[in-house]
Design a protein around this motif. Structure first.
Motif, PDB file in Angstrom:
ATOM      1  N   ILE A 101       0.823  -1.205   0.000  1.00 44.42           N
ATOM      2  CA  ILE A 101       0.000   0.000   0.000  1.00 44.42           C
ATOM      3  C   ILE A 101       0.858   1.255   0.000  1.00 44.42           C
ATOM      4  O   ILE A 101       0.579   2.215  -0.722  1.00 44.42           O
ATOM      5  CB  ILE A 101      -0.950   0.011   1.217  1.00 44.42           C
ATOM      6  CG1 ILE A 101      -1.926  -1.155   1.137  1.00 44.42           C
ATOM      7  CG2 ILE A 101      -1.722   1.340   1.302  1.00 44.42           C
ATOM      8  CD1 ILE A 101      -2.811  -1.304   2.347  1.00 44.42           C
ATOM      9  N   GLY A 102       1.921   1.244   0.791  1.00 39.11           N
ATOM     10  CA  GLY A 102       2.768   2.426   0.889  1.00 39.11           C
ATOM     11  C   GLY A 102       1.978   3.614   1.406  1.00 39.11           C
ATOM     12  O   GLY A 102       1.229   3.514   2.380  1.00 39.11           O
ATOM     13  N   ARG A 127      -8.665  -2.744  -0.208  1.00 41.72           N
ATOM     14  CA  ARG A 127      -8.604  -2.650  -1.667  1.00 41.72           C
ATOM     15  C   ARG A 127      -7.791  -1.402  -2.009  1.00 41.72           C
ATOM     16  O   ARG A 127      -8.059  -0.317  -1.495  1.00 41.72           O
ATOM     17  CB  ARG A 127     -10.019  -2.559  -2.247  1.00 41.72           C
ATOM     18  CG  ARG A 127     -10.082  -2.497  -3.774  1.00 41.72           C
ATOM     19  CD  ARG A 127     -11.535  -2.469  -4.232  1.00 41.72           C
ATOM     20  NE  ARG A 127     -11.653  -2.212  -5.659  1.00 41.72           N
ATOM     21  CZ  ARG A 127     -11.677  -3.151  -6.596  1.00 41.72           C
ATOM     22  NH1 ARG A 127     -11.581  -4.418  -6.240  1.00 41.72           N
ATOM     23  NH2 ARG A 127     -11.782  -2.843  -7.874  1.00 41.72           N
ATOM     24  N   TYR A 128      -6.809  -1.568  -2.894  1.00 43.82           N
ATOM     25  CA  TYR A 128      -5.893  -0.460  -3.176  1.00 43.82           C
ATOM     26  C   TYR A 128      -5.196  -0.704  -4.510  1.00 43.82           C
ATOM     27  O   TYR A 128      -5.296  -1.782  -5.104  1.00 43.82           O
ATOM     28  CB  TYR A 128      -4.848  -0.344  -2.061  1.00 43.82           C
ATOM     29  CG  TYR A 128      -4.085  -1.621  -1.804  1.00 43.82           C
ATOM     30  CD1 TYR A 128      -2.873  -1.885  -2.439  1.00 43.82           C
ATOM     31  CD2 TYR A 128      -4.584  -2.585  -0.923  1.00 43.82           C
ATOM     32  CE1 TYR A 128      -2.183  -3.061  -2.217  1.00 43.82           C
ATOM     33  CE2 TYR A 128      -3.901  -3.767  -0.692  1.00 43.82           C
ATOM     34  CZ  TYR A 128      -2.704  -3.999  -1.338  1.00 43.82           C
ATOM     35  OH  TYR A 128      -2.027  -5.172  -1.121  1.00 43.82           O
ATOM     36  N   VAL A 129      -4.495   0.315  -4.974  1.00 42.80           N
ATOM     37  CA  VAL A 129      -3.652   0.188  -6.161  1.00 42.80           C
ATOM     38  C   VAL A 129      -2.206   0.105  -5.678  1.00 42.80           C
ATOM     39  O   VAL A 129      -1.730   1.008  -4.976  1.00 42.80           O
ATOM     40  CB  VAL A 129      -3.838   1.393  -7.107  1.00 42.80           C
ATOM     41  CG1 VAL A 129      -2.920   1.269  -8.315  1.00 42.80           C
ATOM     42  CG2 VAL A 129      -5.293   1.495  -7.550  1.00 42.80           C
ATOM     43  N   ASP A 130      -1.506  -0.974  -6.037  1.00 46.74           N
ATOM     44  CA  ASP A 130      -0.136  -1.146  -5.545  1.00 46.74           C
ATOM     45  C   ASP A 130       0.833  -0.240  -6.313  1.00 46.74           C
ATOM     46  O   ASP A 130       0.445   0.500  -7.229  1.00 46.74           O
ATOM     47  CB  ASP A 130       0.295  -2.617  -5.587  1.00 46.74           C
ATOM     48  CG  ASP A 130       0.446  -3.147  -7.008  1.00 46.74           C
ATOM     49  OD1 ASP A 130       0.492  -2.350  -7.967  1.00 46.74           O
ATOM     50  OD2 ASP A 130       0.545  -4.387  -7.160  1.00 46.74           O
ATOM     51  N   PHE A 134      -1.362  -1.955 -10.138  1.00 48.10           N
ATOM     52  CA  PHE A 134      -2.362  -3.014 -10.211  1.00 48.10           C
ATOM     53  C   PHE A 134      -3.329  -2.912  -9.028  1.00 48.10           C
ATOM     54  O   PHE A 134      -2.919  -2.636  -7.892  1.00 48.10           O
ATOM     55  CB  PHE A 134      -1.699  -4.394 -10.203  1.00 48.10           C
ATOM     56  CG  PHE A 134      -0.905  -4.689 -11.438  1.00 48.10           C
ATOM     57  CD1 PHE A 134      -1.541  -5.094 -12.611  1.00 48.10           C
ATOM     58  CD2 PHE A 134       0.475  -4.552 -11.453  1.00 48.10           C
ATOM     59  CE1 PHE A 134      -0.819  -5.364 -13.749  1.00 48.10           C
ATOM     60  CE2 PHE A 134       1.212  -4.817 -12.593  1.00 48.10           C
ATOM     61  CZ  PHE A 134       0.566  -5.216 -13.750  1.00 48.10           C
ATOM     62  N   ILE A 135      -4.612  -3.169  -9.300  1.00 50.25           N
ATOM     63  CA  ILE A 135      -5.615  -3.170  -8.234  1.00 50.25           C
ATOM     64  C   ILE A 135      -5.472  -4.444  -7.415  1.00 50.25           C
ATOM     65  O   ILE A 135      -5.446  -5.539  -7.959  1.00 50.25           O
ATOM     66  CB  ILE A 135      -7.030  -3.075  -8.823  1.00 50.25           C
ATOM     67  CG1 ILE A 135      -7.219  -1.737  -9.549  1.00 50.25           C
ATOM     68  CG2 ILE A 135      -8.092  -3.218  -7.731  1.00 50.25           C
ATOM     69  CD1 ILE A 135      -8.553  -1.613 -10.260  1.00 50.25           C
ATOM     70  N   ARG A 136      -5.385  -4.306  -6.115  1.00 51.15           N
ATOM     71  CA  ARG A 136      -5.271  -5.445  -5.205  1.00 51.15           C
ATOM     72  C   ARG A 136      -6.428  -5.422  -4.212  1.00 51.15           C
ATOM     73  O   ARG A 136      -6.852  -4.362  -3.754  1.00 51.15           O
ATOM     74  CB  ARG A 136      -3.951  -5.408  -4.421  1.00 51.15           C
ATOM     75  CG  ARG A 136      -2.704  -5.333  -5.295  1.00 51.15           C
ATOM     76  CD  ARG A 136      -2.539  -6.571  -6.135  1.00 51.15           C
ATOM     77  NE  ARG A 136      -1.283  -6.559  -6.880  1.00 51.15           N
ATOM     78  CZ  ARG A 136      -0.984  -7.426  -7.833  1.00 51.15           C
ATOM     79  NH1 ARG A 136      -1.857  -8.364  -8.176  1.00 51.15           N
ATOM     80  NH2 ARG A 136       0.169  -7.349  -8.462  1.00 51.15           N
ATOM     81  N   PRO A 438      -9.763   0.741 -18.336  1.00 53.01           N
ATOM     82  CA  PRO A 438      -8.847   0.441 -19.448  1.00 53.01           C
ATOM     83  C   PRO A 438      -9.451  -0.511 -20.472  1.00 53.01           C
ATOM     84  O   PRO A 438      -8.767  -0.905 -21.418  1.00 53.01           O
ATOM     85  CB  PRO A 438      -7.659  -0.210 -18.729  1.00 53.01           C
ATOM     86  CG  PRO A 438      -8.283  -0.920 -17.570  1.00 53.01           C
ATOM     87  CD  PRO A 438      -9.447  -0.051 -17.129  1.00 53.01           C
ATOM     88  N   ALA A 439     -10.716  -0.894 -20.310  1.00 55.93           N
ATOM     89  CA  ALA A 439     -11.338  -1.892 -21.187  1.00 55.93           C
ATOM     90  C   ALA A 439     -11.379  -1.388 -22.629  1.00 55.93           C
ATOM     91  O   ALA A 439     -11.525  -0.188 -22.879  1.00 55.93           O
ATOM     92  CB  ALA A 439     -12.745  -2.217 -20.699  1.00 55.93           C
TER      93      ALA A 439
END
Length: 485
Positions: A101-102, A127-130, A134-136, A438-439
């Motif tokens: 997460i940072g 839920r976060y963006v690493d 990327f969504i985690r 991004p789809a």
């Protein structure tokens, strides 16, 4: 002495390694550790002990040290040791998640339940963006709580976040179920976090929202007498289930799959004539007077105009929502499609209320005539209750009663529930978020919409200069991302 100590250290390390690997394997597979009977004479001492015995048979050194020669207080296999190893592994995983997460923003997903001993507990997911973009979505903690009121849940969540130096100020989303202690506008958990962090928007699962809306409207149709129909199913007089007879049997409605309620009502309508014949047979040849009496009462109910009216109304209302219900169960539905389906469902219901009364009434009358159900003179005065004068409404016809007191009320209630569950603010937030998808090679990507999203919903996350820079940065990003492998 040194040689002996060195050998003991080596053996202890092997013992500990076997225990750690066994715990890791069972935890990863989601298997129970303990057995019902872990005594020495038991033929099945539980997964943990049996796994170590298996490793001992494959590696004689392990079998000899762990199962035979190790001191009883140094086998590293006791339940306390298992729990301690699990805790160390869990803490290591949580530290890794915290590292991922940072300093980024994050969301929380929370659900409450009771464990096997009926103690309240709460599961927390982050839920976060690493740092790689990327969504985690990581399961983070299970916390035992004294009760499930909003203040207690907030306190425990904050304790977990503070323990890992996760600032509530970085919270940018909340996901809970629709219980009042979670979604309450003033004192619910989501409202309490919004007081601390203005941009921690609450998003409720679409499928669960629809389920709650359908639950509410179905409660308005109590006179369907579902209990009596369920009695027939339970007694085996009417078949249910899957298989060769499915086409000519009723479908039992599921508790969480609301499409099953729609198909159950449809099947009941299709089999209406057969069900009436079955109940007539019970009236004539039931095993005892109780069965014959209940069948007679049920027959009078389902052969009434009111029953037919509400049964067909349920089919129409649930049918309008069925497409949305089916779509929300799909894993690959996109946000914009879901938002549009909510909007069209509301529009169809409104059109049904405004323009489809006459056609619906004709359908009910036609159904009644096809099934030998007496249709009252709809222009007669509607008689309420016990027919006493003071209970009657002035100049209310039977047609008015069914039109305004049932048809309109049920649809209005469904619309009210949908508007309440799917609020305009939440719908706009999700619709705007589709510009980040991004789809299809970033087909929905829109710098203008993203800037509007930042201005309206995340204005505290950007300074004035950053908002001016954002548009130019997005213009570059739009071309750069399509050529970046």
């Amino acid at each position: 002495m040194q040689k002996q100590s060195s050998k003991e250290i080596e053996q202890n390390r092997l013992l500990l390694k076997v225990s750690i690997e066994s715990v890791k394997f069972l935890a990863m597979q989601g298997c129970a550790f303990r057995g019902h009977d872990e005594s020495v004479n038991s033929t099945n001492r539980g997964n943990y002990t049996e796994l170590i015995k298996l490793l001992g048979r494959l590696n004689p050194e392990i079998g000899e040290i762990v199962l035979e020669k190790a001191a009883r207080n140094a086998k590293y296999t006791s339940p306390l040791i298992q729990q301690e190893i699990l805790k160390i592994i869990a803490d290591t995983v949580r530290d890794k998640i915290r590292e991922e997460i940072g300093d980024a923003k994050f969301c929380i997903l929370v659900d409450e339940s009771v464990d096997g001993s009926n103690k309240e507990q709460m599961a927390i997911i982050l839920r976060y963006v690493d740092q790689n973009g990327f969504i985690r979505e990581r399961f983070f903690e299970v916390v035992n709580v004294e009760n499930t009121n909003a203040l207690t849940l907030k306190k425990e969540i904050c304790n977990v976040l503070n323990q890992y130096n996760l600032s509530v100020e970085n919270l940018r989303g909340q996901g809970y179920d629709g219980a009042s202690n979670m979604r309450g506008e003033w004192n619910g958990l989501q409202a309490l976090f919004l007081k601390d962090c203005l941009h921690a928007y609450y998003v409720h699962c679409f499928a669960h929202r629809l389920q709650l809306a359908l639950v509410a409207v179905s409660k308005e149709l109590k006179s369907i007498r579902e209990a009596e129909i369920n009695d027939l199913i339970t007694s085996g007089e009417v078949e249910t289930g899957t298989g060769a007879n499915q086409e000519c049997s009723l479908i039992r409605a599921g508790a969480t799959r609301w499409s099953s309620h729609y198909y159950s009502v449809r099947r009941l309508i299709d089999l209406f004539s057969s069900i009436c014949t079955l109940i007539q047979d019970l009236i004539d040849g039931g095993l005892n007077s109780n069965i014959r009496g209940e069948a007679r009462g049920l027959y009078l109910d389902i052969k009434s105009f009111e029953f037919a009216f509400i049964l067909l109304l349920m089919r129409e209302v649930l049918g309008v929502s069925d497409m949305l219900c089916q779509a929300l169960q799909k894993n690959n539905i996109d946000i914009l499609s879901a938002v549009n389906l909510v909007s069209t469902t509301k529009s169809v219901l409104q059109e049904m209320r405004d323009d489809r009364w006459e056609s619906f009434l004709w359908t009910v009358v036609n159904f009644c005539e096809s099934n030998n159900i007496d249709v009252p003179d709809l222009d007669d005065r509607y008689i309420q209750g016990t027919k006493r004068h003071y209970q009657q409404k002035n100049n209310i016809t039977i047609c008015d009663h069914y039109h305004f007191d049932i048809f309109n009320v049920v649809i209005d209630f469904q619309l009210m529930e949908l508007n309440d569950r799917f609020s305009e603010n939440a719908m706009e937030l999700l619709a705007l978020s589709d510009a980040l998808s991004p789809a299809d090679e970033f087909k929905s990507f829109s710098p203008q919409i993203i800037c509007y999203l930042a201005d309206k919903f995340y204005f505290q996350d950007f300074t004035g200069e950053e908002r001016e820079d954002l548009k130019r940065q997005l213009d570059h990003y739009k071309f750069d991302v399509l050529h970046d492998t």
